[in-house]
Design a protein around this motif. Structure first.
Motif, short mmCIF file in Angstrom:
data_model
loop_
_atom_site.label_atom_id
_atom_site.label_comp_id
_atom_site.label_asym_id
_atom_site.label_seq_id
_atom_site.Cartn_x
_atom_site.Cartn_y
_atom_site.Cartn_z
N MET A 209 0.82 -1.21 0.00
CA MET A 209 0.00 0.00 0.00
C MET A 209 0.86 1.27 0.00
O MET A 209 0.71 2.15 -0.85
N ILE A 210 1.78 1.33 0.96
CA ILE A 210 2.67 2.49 1.05
C ILE A 210 3.59 2.55 -0.17
O ILE A 210 3.84 3.63 -0.71
N ALA A 211 4.05 1.38 -0.63
CA ALA A 211 4.91 1.34 -1.82
C ALA A 211 4.14 1.87 -3.03
O ALA A 211 4.70 2.59 -3.86
N THR A 212 2.86 1.52 -3.13
CA THR A 212 2.04 1.99 -4.24
C THR A 212 1.92 3.51 -4.22
O THR A 212 2.14 4.18 -5.23
N LEU A 213 1.59 4.05 -3.05
CA LEU A 213 1.43 5.50 -2.93
C LEU A 213 2.74 6.23 -3.21
O LEU A 213 2.76 7.24 -3.91
N ALA A 214 3.83 5.69 -2.70
CA ALA A 214 5.13 6.35 -2.90
C ALA A 214 5.50 6.34 -4.38
O ALA A 214 6.00 7.33 -4.92
N ALA A 215 5.22 5.22 -5.04
CA ALA A 215 5.56 5.11 -6.46
C ALA A 215 4.74 6.09 -7.30
O ALA A 215 5.24 6.68 -8.25
N LEU A 216 3.49 6.30 -6.91
CA LEU A 216 2.61 7.18 -7.68
C LEU A 216 2.82 8.66 -7.35
O LEU A 216 2.32 9.54 -8.05
N GLY B 76 5.75 -3.23 -7.66
CA GLY B 76 4.75 -4.21 -8.12
C GLY B 76 3.64 -3.61 -8.97
O GLY B 76 2.63 -4.26 -9.22
N LEU B 77 3.83 -2.38 -9.43
CA LEU B 77 2.77 -1.73 -10.21
C LEU B 77 2.79 -2.12 -11.68
O LEU B 77 1.77 -2.05 -12.36
N VAL B 78 3.97 -2.48 -12.19
CA VAL B 78 4.05 -2.90 -13.59
C VAL B 78 4.77 -4.24 -13.70
O VAL B 78 5.52 -4.64 -12.81
N ALA B 79 4.51 -4.93 -14.80
CA ALA B 79 5.23 -6.16 -15.13
C ALA B 79 5.87 -5.93 -16.49
O ALA B 79 5.40 -5.11 -17.27
N VAL B 80 6.95 -6.65 -16.75
CA VAL B 80 7.65 -6.47 -18.02
C VAL B 80 7.76 -7.81 -18.74
O VAL B 80 7.88 -8.86 -18.09
N ARG B 81 7.63 -7.76 -20.06
CA ARG B 81 7.90 -8.99 -20.83
C ARG B 81 8.66 -8.62 -22.10
O ARG B 81 8.40 -7.56 -22.71
N ARG C 44 -3.58 12.05 6.93
CA ARG C 44 -4.68 11.82 6.00
C ARG C 44 -4.78 10.33 5.62
O ARG C 44 -5.86 9.73 5.65
N ASP C 45 -3.65 9.76 5.30
CA ASP C 45 -3.65 8.35 4.88
C ASP C 45 -4.11 7.43 6.01
O ASP C 45 -4.79 6.43 5.76
N GLN C 46 -3.74 7.77 7.25
CA GLN C 46 -4.17 6.94 8.37
C GLN C 46 -5.67 7.04 8.59
O GLN C 46 -6.31 6.06 8.96
N VAL C 47 -6.23 8.23 8.37
CA VAL C 47 -7.67 8.40 8.53
C VAL C 47 -8.41 7.52 7.53
O VAL C 47 -9.34 6.80 7.87
N ILE C 48 -7.95 7.54 6.30
CA ILE C 48 -8.58 6.70 5.28
C ILE C 48 -8.40 5.23 5.61
O ILE C 48 -9.34 4.43 5.53
N LEU D 67 -5.59 -0.36 -3.69
CA LEU D 67 -5.74 1.07 -3.46
C LEU D 67 -7.23 1.47 -3.44
O LEU D 67 -7.68 2.23 -2.58
N ALA D 68 -7.98 0.91 -4.37
CA ALA D 68 -9.42 1.21 -4.43
C ALA D 68 -10.13 0.70 -3.19
O ALA D 68 -10.97 1.39 -2.60
#
Lengths: 113, 161
Positions: free
Chosen positions: A1-8, A52-57, B134-138, A75-76
């Protein structure tokens, strides 16, 4: 989760992810479309892959990148829990507002002296 | 943005914000009344599936305090309070919001009610002191796993101090 947010959180990485939503693309194509230098794109793609957001081939001589669905579903689901709380509150607020509307109508319907 | 059939949307317009939007089939003055009078707030702020409201007070004037508390079904008492900064009935309220467990973390909530053709769009924009908060609240989502989330939030708050 945190890795996803950081990457985006990095604007160019987000642009790459948005581009890949339309379908898989080779590094050169991403570079051209977003007007970014190829080494820079490769660096961002490595980060996205690490998160882990993309894969490569490999396709012929090219490396083609595509999105992986799992982190986006996660994330959703994460924002959905909080949204659902407010959705429940507002469903009950609907009933309150309806009662207020009825009360107002009733008042207006009464004969004035 | 998440948007399900129930019409409530959640957006993250910036790193430190949450924006929630919902339309109501009533004029703004009635929605305003429903979200500012304790006898009405008691009917919706603690959804039945989640718990029961145990405190509700609203001193609706600039500088006045509001306080909501709820006994959640998992046994936790969840309390929020704050102060009104701007009141422009029936279209806009700016207020602070503090989660009682972490009194040093002050968020700012801007509520706007926009009426059109007898329908009212409610928007609640919350600005948190940091992205982490914010992230913790969500993440807490006010339900199962809440205790863990709050423990995480404690750490976040400590790291901010």
């Amino acid at each position: 989760m945190i890795a996803t947010l950081a990457a985006l959180a990095e604007p160019n990485r987000l642009r790459i992810v948005e581009l890949l939503r339309d379908g898989p693309r080779a590094v050169g194509e991403i570079s051209e479309r977003l007007a970014l230098r190829q080494p820079q794109v490769s660096k961002h793609l490595a980060h996205l892959k690490g998160a882990g957001l993309v894969a490569v081939r490999p396709v012929a001589q090219q490396r083609v990148y595509q999105l992986r669905a799992e982190p986006f579903a996660e994330l959703a689901a994460w924002t959905e829990r909080y949204r659902a709380l407010w959705a429940e509150r507002f469903d009950e607020l609907d009933a309150v507002v309806d009662d207020l509307k009825r009360r107002e109508k009733k008042k207006k319907g009464e004969p004035t002296r | 943005m998440t948007d399900r059939n129930d019409g409530t949307t959640l957006e993250l317009p910036s790193d430190q914000e949450i924006l929630i939007t919902r339309a109501f089939d009533a004029p703004a003055r009635l929605v305003f009344e429903a979200v500012t009078r304790p006898e009405h707030i008691r009917r919706w702020w603690a959804p039945r599936s989640r718990g029961e409201m145990t405190a509700c007070s609203v001193d609706l004037r600039v500088g006045g305090e509001w306080r909501f508390a709820m006994q959640a079904k998992n046994g936790m008492n969840v309390e929020f309070y704050g102060t009104f900064r701007e009141i422009d009935a029936p279209t806009r309220i700016v207020q602070t919001e503090i989660f009682a467990m972490f009194p040093d973390v002050v968020s700012v909530v801007t509520l706007t009610l926009t009426e059109k053709d007898g329908r009212t769009t409610l928007q609640s924009r919350v600005v948190y002191p940091s992205k982490d908060v914010r992230d913790q609240v969500i993440a807490s989502g006010m339900e199962g796993g809440m205790r863990e989330s709050y423990l995480q939030l404690t750490e976040v708050v400590r790291s901010l101090a």
